[in-house]
Scaffold this motif. Structure first.
Motif, short mmCIF file in Angstrom:
data_model
loop_
_atom_site.label_atom_id
_atom_site.label_comp_id
_atom_site.label_asym_id
_atom_site.label_seq_id
_atom_site.Cartn_x
_atom_site.Cartn_y
_atom_site.Cartn_z
N ARG A 67 -38.26 35.01 -61.82
CA ARG A 67 -38.72 35.73 -63.01
C ARG A 67 -38.01 35.26 -64.29
NH1 ARG A 67 -42.05 40.04 -62.21
NH2 ARG A 67 -41.52 40.86 -64.27
N ARG A 68 -37.67 33.97 -64.31
CA ARG A 68 -37.02 33.42 -65.50
C ARG A 68 -38.04 33.09 -66.59
NH1 ARG A 68 -33.60 28.66 -62.82
NH2 ARG A 68 -35.67 28.39 -61.89
N TYR A 69 -39.26 32.79 -66.20
CA TYR A 69 -40.30 32.49 -67.18
C TYR A 69 -41.67 32.70 -66.54
CZ TYR A 69 -40.12 27.95 -64.76
OH TYR A 69 -40.11 26.96 -63.80
N LEU A 70 -42.66 32.82 -67.45
CA LEU A 70 -44.04 33.09 -67.05
C LEU A 70 -44.85 31.82 -67.23
CD1 LEU A 70 -46.03 35.39 -66.20
CD2 LEU A 70 -46.37 35.82 -68.65
N VAL A 71 -45.71 31.52 -66.24
CA VAL A 71 -46.52 30.31 -66.26
C VAL A 71 -48.00 30.68 -66.30
CG1 VAL A 71 -47.16 28.21 -65.02
CG2 VAL A 71 -44.79 29.01 -64.97
N LEU A 72 -48.74 30.06 -67.21
CA LEU A 72 -50.19 30.24 -67.26
C LEU A 72 -50.83 29.20 -66.36
CD1 LEU A 72 -50.70 30.74 -71.11
CD2 LEU A 72 -50.37 32.48 -69.35
N ARG A 73 -51.66 29.66 -65.44
CA ARG A 73 -52.32 28.73 -64.51
C ARG A 73 -53.63 28.20 -65.10
NH1 ARG A 73 -49.81 28.53 -59.80
NH2 ARG A 73 -48.64 30.30 -58.96
N GLU A 74 -54.43 29.09 -65.67
CA GLU A 74 -55.67 28.69 -66.33
C GLU A 74 -56.14 29.81 -67.23
OE1 GLU A 74 -58.60 27.90 -63.39
OE2 GLU A 74 -58.51 29.88 -62.50
N GLY A 75 -57.07 29.48 -68.12
CA GLY A 75 -57.58 30.48 -69.05
C GLY A 75 -59.05 30.27 -69.33
N ALA A 76 -59.72 31.37 -69.72
CA ALA A 76 -61.14 31.32 -70.07
C ALA A 76 -61.35 32.16 -71.33
CB ALA A 76 -62.00 31.85 -68.93
N LEU A 77 -62.05 31.61 -72.30
CA LEU A 77 -62.30 32.31 -73.56
C LEU A 77 -63.19 33.52 -73.32
CD1 LEU A 77 -61.98 32.27 -76.68
CD2 LEU A 77 -64.11 30.95 -76.75
N VAL A 78 -62.79 34.66 -73.91
CA VAL A 78 -63.56 35.90 -73.81
C VAL A 78 -64.18 36.27 -75.16
CG1 VAL A 78 -63.41 38.39 -73.34
CG2 VAL A 78 -62.15 36.76 -71.90
N GLU A 79 -63.41 36.14 -76.24
CA GLU A 79 -63.87 36.57 -77.56
C GLU A 79 -63.17 35.74 -78.63
OE1 GLU A 79 -64.94 40.98 -79.45
OE2 GLU A 79 -63.47 40.78 -77.82
N ARG A 80 -63.92 35.26 -79.64
CA ARG A 80 -63.36 34.31 -80.58
C ARG A 80 -63.12 34.84 -82.00
NH1 ARG A 80 -63.48 28.43 -79.61
NH2 ARG A 80 -61.38 29.12 -79.08
N PHE A 81 -63.90 35.80 -82.49
CA PHE A 81 -63.78 36.33 -83.85
C PHE A 81 -63.99 35.22 -84.90
CE2 PHE A 81 -60.69 38.80 -81.21
CZ PHE A 81 -61.44 39.96 -81.11
N GLY A 82 -65.04 34.43 -84.71
CA GLY A 82 -65.27 33.27 -85.56
C GLY A 82 -65.56 33.61 -87.01
N ARG A 83 -66.32 34.67 -87.27
CA ARG A 83 -66.63 35.04 -88.65
C ARG A 83 -65.36 35.43 -89.40
NH1 ARG A 83 -70.16 38.83 -87.79
NH2 ARG A 83 -72.11 37.82 -88.34
#
Length: 239
Positions: A67-83
């Motif tokens: 528990r020394r650090y957190l690792v991201l395995r993968e990600g998927a976009l859910v919401e962008r707020f482009g405007r």
């Protein structure tokens, strides 16, 4: 490693090495966290198009065994707020709201409430009509009121009587007072009291969109600013 997945609000991304990066995000269950995305700068399969600040992203992640650090395995976009991101005024208001949330000392039982409020604020700012320019001040009150710091606004906090004309607000007591109990406390208009009563309503709400009279803006700014300084624990440098 211990795995879990969750949809979070991505706040910042920084370079760690040529192909790696660190990611700061707001989790609705864990609060503010920082993780490492090894290969995140190059991996389109695992992180394609989802490492931009102020995106909502569904991450699969795990704590390193100790528990020394957190690792991201993968990600998927859910919401962008482009405007919102394409409009500097809206983006500025979003950044103002975000800085306030980052400065809050959020207790564990308040994390979900604050996360929800921030996401709804971004959705409002991303909407067709956006929000009033005074929205960041009202957002601060909205957050702290929903965290349980809402002042008493229905009857006099001193004697319990009806408020009558030109009541006052006591910052230290966090309550509104009738003129008999007010002493030297600052008086506020009925329109300001009505606004404060409505601020805890879920977003989107009329108070986030309407243009307020100057006297209501001035009174509300004063009360929110001083109420925060007196009652809410904020990290240094957030005022």
């Amino acid at each position: 490693m211990m795995d879990w997945s969750e949809t979070v609000l991505l706040l910042r991304v920084g370079t760690l090495r040529e192909a790696d990066c660190w990611v700061r995000f707001f989790s609705p269950t864990q609060g503010m966290l920082t993780a490492f995305a090894f290969g995140g700068r190059r991996s389109r399969r695992r992180f394609g198009g989802c490492l931009d600040p102020l995106d909502r992203v569904h991450f699969s992640m795990a704590w390193e065994r100790r528990r020394r650090y957190l690792v991201l395995r993968e990600g998927a976009l859910v919401e962008r707020f482009g405007r919102m991101k394409a409009d500097l005024d809206r983006l500025g208001m979003a950044s103002n709201c975000l800085r306030f949330v980052e400065g809050l000392c959020i207790p564990p039982d308040g994390v979900a409430v604050v996360h929800h409020a921030l996401v709804e604020a971004l959705r409002l700012l991303d909407g067709e009509h956006g929000a009033s320019r005074f929205f960041p001040v009202l957002f601060r009150a909205h957050v702290i009121f929903n965290m349980g710091f809402a002042p008493k606004l229905d009857v006099c906090g001193g004697c319990g009587a009806e408020l009558g004309a030109r009541p006052a607000f006591s910052i230290p007591k966090g309550t509104v007072l009738c003129r008999r109990c007010a002493g030297a406390e600052r008086s506020i208009s009925p329109a300001t009291i009505a606004l404060l009563r409505s601020i805890a309503q879920p977003l989107p709400a009329p108070w986030a969109l309407e243009q307020l009279p100057p006297v209501v803006r001035e009174e509300t700014w004063y009360l929110v600013d001083h109420f925060l300084r007196w009652h809410v624990d904020l990290h240094a440098g957030t005022h």
